[in-house]
Motif scaffolding. Structure first.
Motif, PDB file in Angstrom:
ATOM      1  N   THR A  89     -16.309  19.651 -14.890  1.00  0.00           N
ATOM      2  CA  THR A  89     -16.941  18.988 -13.751  1.00  0.00           C
ATOM      3  C   THR A  89     -18.017  19.833 -13.081  1.00  0.00           C
ATOM      4  O   THR A  89     -18.899  19.299 -12.419  1.00  0.00           O
ATOM      5  CB  THR A  89     -15.892  18.598 -12.695  1.00  0.00           C
ATOM      6  N   SER A  90     -17.937  21.151 -13.253  1.00  0.00           N
ATOM      7  CA  SER A  90     -18.955  22.027 -12.673  1.00  0.00           C
ATOM      8  C   SER A  90     -18.948  23.377 -13.385  1.00  0.00           C
ATOM      9  O   SER A  90     -17.997  23.725 -14.085  1.00  0.00           O
ATOM     10  CB  SER A  90     -18.738  22.227 -11.172  1.00  0.00           C
ATOM     11  N   TYR A  99     -23.349  24.315 -10.551  1.00  0.00           N
ATOM     12  CA  TYR A  99     -24.039  23.196 -11.192  1.00  0.00           C
ATOM     13  C   TYR A  99     -23.020  22.116 -11.488  1.00  0.00           C
ATOM     14  O   TYR A  99     -21.990  22.379 -12.110  1.00  0.00           O
ATOM     15  CB  TYR A  99     -24.693  23.690 -12.494  1.00  0.00           C
ATOM     16  N   GLN A 100     -23.305  20.894 -11.028  1.00  0.00           N
ATOM     17  CA  GLN A 100     -22.438  19.742 -11.301  1.00  0.00           C
ATOM     18  C   GLN A 100     -22.793  19.187 -12.673  1.00  0.00           C
ATOM     19  O   GLN A 100     -23.926  18.760 -12.884  1.00  0.00           O
ATOM     20  CB  GLN A 100     -22.603  18.669 -10.230  1.00  0.00           C
ATOM     21  N   THR A 101     -21.844  19.210 -13.594  1.00  0.00           N
ATOM     22  CA  THR A 101     -22.103  18.740 -14.947  1.00  0.00           C
ATOM     23  C   THR A 101     -22.116  17.213 -14.994  1.00  0.00           C
ATOM     24  O   THR A 101     -21.587  16.543 -14.107  1.00  0.00           O
ATOM     25  CB  THR A 101     -21.049  19.275 -15.928  1.00  0.00           C
ATOM     26  N   ARG A 102     -22.700  16.689 -16.067  1.00  0.00           N
ATOM     27  CA  ARG A 102     -22.765  15.244 -16.276  1.00  0.00           C
ATOM     28  C   ARG A 102     -22.395  14.943 -17.718  1.00  0.00           C
ATOM     29  O   ARG A 102     -22.930  15.554 -18.643  1.00  0.00           O
ATOM     30  CB  ARG A 102     -24.184  14.731 -16.011  1.00  0.00           C
ATOM     31  N   GLY A 103     -21.451  14.015 -17.917  1.00  0.00           N
ATOM     32  CA  GLY A 103     -21.113  13.563 -19.251  1.00  0.00           C
ATOM     33  C   GLY A 103     -20.166  14.458 -20.029  1.00  0.00           C
ATOM     34  O   GLY A 103     -20.071  14.333 -21.241  1.00  0.00           O
ATOM     35  N   THR A 104     -19.478  15.371 -19.341  1.00  0.00           N
ATOM     36  CA  THR A 104     -18.549  16.288 -20.017  1.00  0.00           C
ATOM     37  C   THR A 104     -17.198  16.286 -19.325  1.00  0.00           C
ATOM     38  O   THR A 104     -17.062  15.816 -18.192  1.00  0.00           O
ATOM     39  CB  THR A 104     -19.082  17.729 -20.028  1.00  0.00           C
ATOM     40  N   GLN A 133     -24.698  21.533 -21.198  1.00  0.00           N
ATOM     41  CA  GLN A 133     -24.765  21.486 -19.737  1.00  0.00           C
ATOM     42  C   GLN A 133     -25.015  22.876 -19.156  1.00  0.00           C
ATOM     43  O   GLN A 133     -25.742  23.024 -18.178  1.00  0.00           O
ATOM     44  CB  GLN A 133     -23.486  20.883 -19.150  1.00  0.00           C
ATOM     45  N   LYS A 137     -28.672  23.443 -19.486  1.00  0.00           N
ATOM     46  CA  LYS A 137     -29.381  22.692 -18.450  1.00  0.00           C
ATOM     47  C   LYS A 137     -29.253  23.387 -17.087  1.00  0.00           C
ATOM     48  O   LYS A 137     -30.228  23.454 -16.319  1.00  0.00           O
ATOM     49  CB  LYS A 137     -28.868  21.264 -18.366  1.00  0.00           C
ATOM     50  N   THR A 154     -24.185  14.963 -24.897  1.00  0.00           N
ATOM     51  CA  THR A 154     -24.249  16.317 -24.352  1.00  0.00           C
ATOM     52  C   THR A 154     -22.927  17.031 -24.644  1.00  0.00           C
ATOM     53  O   THR A 154     -22.063  16.497 -25.324  1.00  0.00           O
ATOM     54  CB  THR A 154     -24.557  16.281 -22.832  1.00  0.00           C
ATOM     55  N   LYS A 175     -20.669  12.076 -27.672  1.00  0.00           N
ATOM     56  CA  LYS A 175     -21.346  12.227 -26.383  1.00  0.00           C
ATOM     57  C   LYS A 175     -22.762  12.773 -26.610  1.00  0.00           C
ATOM     58  O   LYS A 175     -22.991  13.545 -27.534  1.00  0.00           O
ATOM     59  CB  LYS A 175     -20.576  13.196 -25.488  1.00  0.00           C
TER      60      LYS A 175
END
Length: 78
Positions: free
Chosen positions: A11-12, A3-8, A69, A72, A64, A62
């Protein structure tokens, strides 16, 4: 699953789930010690329980966090 993380800072997240139970979690990047701890704590936990405990956690200002993540990512696997 990756899973590619967003906003952290991470990175995955690589996640293995079998029969609704988390077998392993490995973060790429982020705060190594904290993320190893989270990974260890959720191992053997039911997916639904992990989501309910981690969803909505924020990191500083942030919207998140790495735990959020992970929640999610687990939701996307259901």
């Amino acid at each position: 699953m990756r899973y590619q993380t967003r906003g952290t800072c991470s990175t995955s997240i690589d996640i293995e789930v079998k029969d609704g139970v988390i077998e392993s979690v490995q973060f790429t990047g982020g705060c190594n010690g904290n993320l190893q701890g989270i990974s260890s704590l959720v191992k053997g936990m039911r997916v639904e329980e992990a989501i309910s405990k981690l969803k909505g956690i924020k990191c500083g200002f942030k919207p998140t966090s790495c735990p959020d993540q992970l929640a999610k990512a687990l939701e996307s696997m259901q």
